[in-house]
Enzyme design. Structure first.
Site, PDB file in Angstrom:
ATOM      1  CD1 TRP A 127      11.779 -39.492  29.630  1.00 25.72           C
ATOM      2  CD2 TRP A 127       9.567 -39.374  29.258  1.00 25.72           C
ATOM      3  NE1 TRP A 127      11.521 -38.332  28.941  1.00 25.72           N
ATOM      4  CE2 TRP A 127      10.188 -38.234  28.701  1.00 25.72           C
ATOM      5  CE3 TRP A 127       8.191 -39.508  29.150  1.00 25.72           C
ATOM      6  CZ2 TRP A 127       9.458 -37.236  28.045  1.00 25.72           C
ATOM      7  CZ3 TRP A 127       7.460 -38.532  28.504  1.00 25.72           C
ATOM      8  CH2 TRP A 127       8.096 -37.411  27.958  1.00 25.72           C
TER       9      TRP A 127
ATOM     10  CE  LYS B 274      13.402 -38.107  22.719  1.00 27.06           C
ATOM     11  NZ  LYS B 274      11.998 -38.179  23.077  1.00 27.06           N
TER      12      LYS B 274
ATOM     13  CG  ASP C  60      10.603 -45.833  26.989  1.00 32.64           C
ATOM     14  OD1 ASP C  60      11.063 -45.678  25.838  1.00 32.64           O
ATOM     15  OD2 ASP C  60      10.045 -44.921  27.635  1.00 32.64           O
TER      16      ASP C  60
END
Ligand SMILES: Cc1ncc(COP(=O)(O)O)c(C=O)c1O
Length: 347
Positions: free
Chosen positions: A89, A183, A159
Site C-alpha cells: 500500500w 477495517k 495511512d
C-alpha cells in the site's frame, strides 16, 4: 467484522431512529435529527484517540486511495515530499504520488520482500520536505510499526487504514492521519482524516472543494453530502470501543489474539510466517503452508468450518488471517483448532 452489538443496535434502530419515525438513511445530513449523530461520532472518536484540540476530524469519502492525491494537493505547495515503502500500500501511494513533482523515496524494504519495515532512523528525507508519508500497518504484507516515530522537523502523514483504533497512539506525533473505514471503523464508504490545523493552509487553488481538507473542515465535512449511514455506524463502533474500556483494553485483547496465533504458527513445522519479529502485524497475520499446493484446499476446508476470508491477497498468495478489533478471541481459538486438524490430516 463489525461488532455484533453494533449490528444489533443498528438493526433495532433501522426503521425508526430515536423515535424520529425515520431511518438514519432517510435523514437530511443537515437536519436537527442527524447532527447529533455526527457530533457524537466525533466526540467518541476524540475521546478514544485523545485527539488534541488543534487537530480537525474530517469524515470524507473516496477511500484511502483518494488520499494518495489529496495529500499532495493539500500539502505540497510547490515543495518536495518523501515516501517510505514498507509494503504494497505505501509503495502504491508513492507510485500514485508520481503525478506530482519532487516525490522522493525515503526508504524501502521492497528488496527484502517487505519482511521488515525500514527503521525510522534510516529514513532519508529532506528537512525542506512538505511531509513524509508512511503506512503504520501494511495490510497485505502484515508489517506494522510499533515504536513511536520521533521525527519532528517534517510533518508525518500516516495511512492507518488497517490498524487505527487497534491500540492507543500519540496523535501529536503526526501531522495527518487517515484511514479508510472498512477495517476497524465501520462500513466502506467513509474515510477518516485527522489533520493538525496549521496544515490546512497549503492547498493548491485548483483543489476541488470536496478534496480540500480546509474547506471540508470549515464546513464540518459537509461541503457535499457525507456518507451519513457509514458515519452513524462508525459512531456506534466508537461508542462500543469506549464502553469496552477504551484503546488500552482493546490493545490488550488484540495482543492476546495476535500472540496466540503467532505462537501457534511458530511452533509448527507445517505453517510459517517470515515477517521480522519486531514488525509482525497484530491485525493481519499472513502465513503460508510449507507445501504451497495445499493452500487452496486449506481455504476450502476452512470455509466448510465457517472460517472465511483466509486466502492471502492475490498479489502475494498464501494465507492471511485479518483479526481486526471485532474478531473475538474465540475466532482465534477456532482458527488454531482448524489449523491443527488440517496439519494432522495432511502430514
Ligand atoms: C493500508 C491500506 N491503505 C490503503 C488501502 C486502500 O483503501 P481504499 O480501498 O479505502 O481506498 C487499504 C485497503 O485495504 C489498506 O489496507
Amino acid at each position: 467484522m463489525i461488532p455484533r452489538a453494533v449490528l444489533a443496535q443498528a438493526q433495532k434502530e433501522l426503521l425508526d431512529w430515536n423515535s424520529t419515525g425515520m431511518s438514519v438513511m432517510e435523514m437530511s445530513h443537515r437536519s436537527k435529527q442527524y447532527l447529533p449523530i455526527i457530533e457524537d461520532a466525533e466526540a467518541n472518536l476524540r475521546a478514544l484517540l485523545n485527539i488534541p484540540n488543534n487537530y480537525k476530524v474530517l469524515f470524507l469519502q473516496g477511500g484511502a486511495i483518494t488520499q494518495n492525491y489529496m495529500v499532495p494537493m493539500n500539502l505540497l505547495a510547490g515543495r518536495s515530499a518523501s515516501y517510505v515503502a514498507s509494503g504494497y500500500w505505501s509503495k502504491r501511494t508513492y507510485s500514485d504520488a508520481q503525478a506530482f513533482n519532487n516525490m522522493n523515496m525515503a526508504a524501502s524494504s521492497e528488496s527484502i520482500n517487505y519482511t521488515k519495515a525500514p527503521n525510522f532512523n534510516s529514513w532519508n528525507y529532506s528537512k525542506n520536505d512538505a511531509y513524509i508519508h508512511f503506512c503504520l500497518n501494511e495490510t497485505i504484507h502484515g508489517v506494522e510499526y510499533f515504536d513511536d516515530p520521533k521525527i519532528t522537523d517534517v510533518p508525518l502523514v500516516c495511512d492507518m487504514s488497517s490498524n487505527i483504533l487497534s491500540r492507543g497512539i500519540n496523535v501529536s506525533n503526526y501531522g495527518v492521519i487517515y484511514a479508510g473505514a472498512q477495517k476497524n471503523i465501520g462500513p466502506a464508504g467513509l474515510t477518516l482524516v485527522i489533520v493538525r490545523d496549521d496544515l490546512l493552509n497549503y492547498a493548491e487553488k485548483k483543489t476541488p472543494t470536496t478534496f480540500s481538507w480546509k474547506i471540508q473542515s470549515d464546513n464540518n465535512s459537509m461541503i457535499n453530502t457525507p456518507s451519513t449511514f457509514s458515519i452513524y455506524i462508525a459512531g456506534l463502533v466508537f461508542k462500543w470501543l469506549n464502553e469496552m474500556g477504551g484503546l488500552k483494553e482493546v490493545e490488550k485483547l488484540n495482543k492476546e489474539k495476535a500472540e496466540s496465533l503467532y505462537s501457534f504458527i511458530d511452533q509448527s513445522e507445517f505453517y510459517y510466517n517470515d515477517i521480522d519479529l519486531s514488525n509482525r502485524s497484530r491485525m493481519n497475520v499472513p502465513f503460508r503452508i510449507r507445501d504451497d499446493t495445499l493452500t487452496m484446499s486449506f481455504v476450502e476446508a476452512a470455509e466448510k468450518k465457517g472460517l472465511y476470508q483466509l486466502k492471502g491477497h492475490r498479489l502475494v498468495g498464501g494465507l492471511r488471517a485479518s483479526i481486526y478489533n471485532a474478531m473475538p478471541i474465540e475466532g482465534i481459538h477456532a482458527l488454531i483448532k482448524f489449523m491443527k486438524d488440517f496439519e494432522k490430516n495432511n502430514t
